[in-house]
Design a protein around this motif. Structure first.
Motif, mmCIF file in Angstrom:
data_model
loop_
_atom_site.group_PDB
_atom_site.id
_atom_site.type_symbol
_atom_site.label_atom_id
_atom_site.label_comp_id
_atom_site.label_asym_id
_atom_site.label_seq_id
_atom_site.Cartn_x
_atom_site.Cartn_y
_atom_site.Cartn_z
ATOM 1 N N GLU A 176 0.832 -1.203 0.000
ATOM 2 C CA GLU A 176 0.000 0.000 0.000
ATOM 3 C C GLU A 176 0.870 1.257 0.000
ATOM 4 O O GLU A 176 0.621 2.203 -0.753
ATOM 5 C CB GLU A 176 -0.891 -0.030 1.241
ATOM 6 C CG GLU A 176 -1.871 1.094 1.359
ATOM 7 C CD GLU A 176 -2.731 0.968 2.613
ATOM 8 O OE1 GLU A 176 -3.194 2.029 3.082
ATOM 9 O OE2 GLU A 176 -2.943 -0.148 3.123
ATOM 10 N N ALA A 177 1.905 1.273 0.821
ATOM 11 C CA ALA A 177 2.802 2.425 0.882
ATOM 12 C C ALA A 177 3.557 2.595 -0.431
ATOM 13 O O ALA A 177 3.703 3.715 -0.937
ATOM 14 C CB ALA A 177 3.782 2.265 2.039
ATOM 15 N N GLN A 197 2.274 6.618 -7.015
ATOM 16 C CA GLN A 197 1.244 7.551 -7.450
ATOM 17 C C GLN A 197 1.691 8.990 -7.211
ATOM 18 O O GLN A 197 1.499 9.860 -8.065
ATOM 19 C CB GLN A 197 -0.076 7.264 -6.731
ATOM 20 C CG GLN A 197 -0.707 5.961 -7.170
ATOM 21 C CD GLN A 197 -1.883 5.550 -6.306
ATOM 22 O OE1 GLN A 197 -1.929 5.835 -5.113
ATOM 23 N NE2 GLN A 197 -2.837 4.851 -6.907
ATOM 24 N N LEU A 198 2.316 9.259 -6.076
ATOM 25 C CA LEU A 198 2.794 10.610 -5.777
ATOM 26 C C LEU A 198 3.862 11.062 -6.764
ATOM 27 O O LEU A 198 3.904 12.234 -7.134
ATOM 28 C CB LEU A 198 3.337 10.685 -4.350
ATOM 29 C CG LEU A 198 2.294 10.692 -3.247
ATOM 30 C CD1 LEU A 198 2.970 10.710 -1.882
ATOM 31 C CD2 LEU A 198 1.354 11.879 -3.386
ATOM 32 N N VAL A 257 -9.657 11.148 -14.639
ATOM 33 C CA VAL A 257 -9.317 10.496 -13.377
ATOM 34 C C VAL A 257 -8.079 9.625 -13.601
ATOM 35 O O VAL A 257 -8.026 8.830 -14.543
ATOM 36 C CB VAL A 257 -10.495 9.656 -12.846
ATOM 37 C CG1 VAL A 257 -10.078 8.860 -11.613
ATOM 38 C CG2 VAL A 257 -11.689 10.553 -12.526
ATOM 39 N N GLN A 258 -7.106 9.778 -12.710
ATOM 40 C CA GLN A 258 -5.868 9.006 -12.787
ATOM 41 C C GLN A 258 -5.861 7.841 -11.804
ATOM 42 O O GLN A 258 -5.487 6.741 -12.146
ATOM 43 C CB GLN A 258 -4.664 9.916 -12.501
ATOM 44 C CG GLN A 258 -4.547 11.083 -13.456
ATOM 45 C CD GLN A 258 -4.301 10.633 -14.879
ATOM 46 O OE1 GLN A 258 -3.280 10.013 -15.164
ATOM 47 N NE2 GLN A 258 -5.212 10.935 -15.784
ATOM 48 N N PHE A 259 -6.282 8.110 -10.560
ATOM 49 C CA PHE A 259 -6.303 7.071 -9.532
ATOM 50 C C PHE A 259 -7.004 7.598 -8.287
ATOM 51 O O PHE A 259 -7.276 8.794 -8.170
ATOM 52 C CB PHE A 259 -4.890 6.577 -9.176
ATOM 53 C CG PHE A 259 -3.920 7.672 -8.826
ATOM 54 C CD1 PHE A 259 -3.848 8.188 -7.540
ATOM 55 C CD2 PHE A 259 -3.056 8.183 -9.782
ATOM 56 C CE1 PHE A 259 -2.948 9.198 -7.215
ATOM 57 C CE2 PHE A 259 -2.150 9.203 -9.479
ATOM 58 C CZ PHE A 259 -2.098 9.702 -8.187
ATOM 59 N N VAL A 310 -9.634 11.376 -4.853
ATOM 60 C CA VAL A 310 -9.759 11.094 -6.283
ATOM 61 C C VAL A 310 -8.856 12.093 -6.990
ATOM 62 O O VAL A 310 -9.055 13.305 -6.886
ATOM 63 C CB VAL A 310 -11.222 11.257 -6.779
ATOM 64 C CG1 VAL A 310 -11.294 11.014 -8.284
ATOM 65 C CG2 VAL A 310 -12.159 10.325 -6.029
ATOM 66 N N ILE A 311 -7.848 11.585 -7.671
ATOM 67 C CA ILE A 311 -6.868 12.438 -8.349
ATOM 68 C C ILE A 311 -7.154 12.420 -9.856
ATOM 69 O O ILE A 311 -7.272 11.348 -10.466
ATOM 70 C CB ILE A 311 -5.435 11.948 -8.081
ATOM 71 C CG1 ILE A 311 -5.156 11.823 -6.579
ATOM 72 C CG2 ILE A 311 -4.419 12.860 -8.766
ATOM 73 C CD1 ILE A 311 -5.244 13.112 -5.795
#
Length: 130
Positions: free
Chosen positions: A24-25, A31-32, A116-118, A125-126
């Motif tokens: 998850e991390a 994503q960041l 929407v990317q992810f 919601v990005i």
């Protein structure tokens, strides 16, 4: 503590690492990294008042509708999918993450759509302006 200092994403990454949720991390870190490109990203908030995350799949196109007469926020940008409201572009310290642009930051933008990317940590919601 990081969450209180305006670093909610880093706080969640630290929490995931502390709980040994390494996948998850790692996913969040990847994503960041994407958000550090020259593209303009936003986060969509208020989804809990509409349809939660149901309408937001990767690649979903959303319409951005400015609401200059909004009583709560003169920079408000409503987010619609197929003419139905699904949220708003984040614009305050409680809903905005530092890695993206706020509705106020977009006041001179001509963009009327985003992709929407992810969904980051099942919370944000990005989307990327298109």
């Amino acid at each position: 503590m990081l969450d209180q200092l305006g670093e909610p994403v880093k706080a969640r990454i630290c929490n995931a690492l502390g709980a040994k949720r390494y996948d998850e991390a790692d996913k969040a870190e990847k994503q960041l990294k994407k958000l550090k490109s020259s593209e303009t990203y936003i986060n969509i908030t208020g989804t809990q008042y509409y349809k939660h995350f149901a309408p937001f799949g990767e690649g979903t196109i959303v319409d951005l509708i400015r609401e200059p007469d909004n009583l709560h926020d003169k920079y408000a940008i409503r987010v619609d999918i197929n003419g139905e409201t699904v949220g708003y572009v984040a614009n305050n310290q409680y809903t905005l993450i530092k890695e993206v642009k706020s509705a106020r930051d977009l006041k001179h933008s001509k963009s009327t759509r985003a992709e929407v990317q992810f969904i980051l940590f099942n919370k944000w919601v990005i989307a990327k302006l298109i």
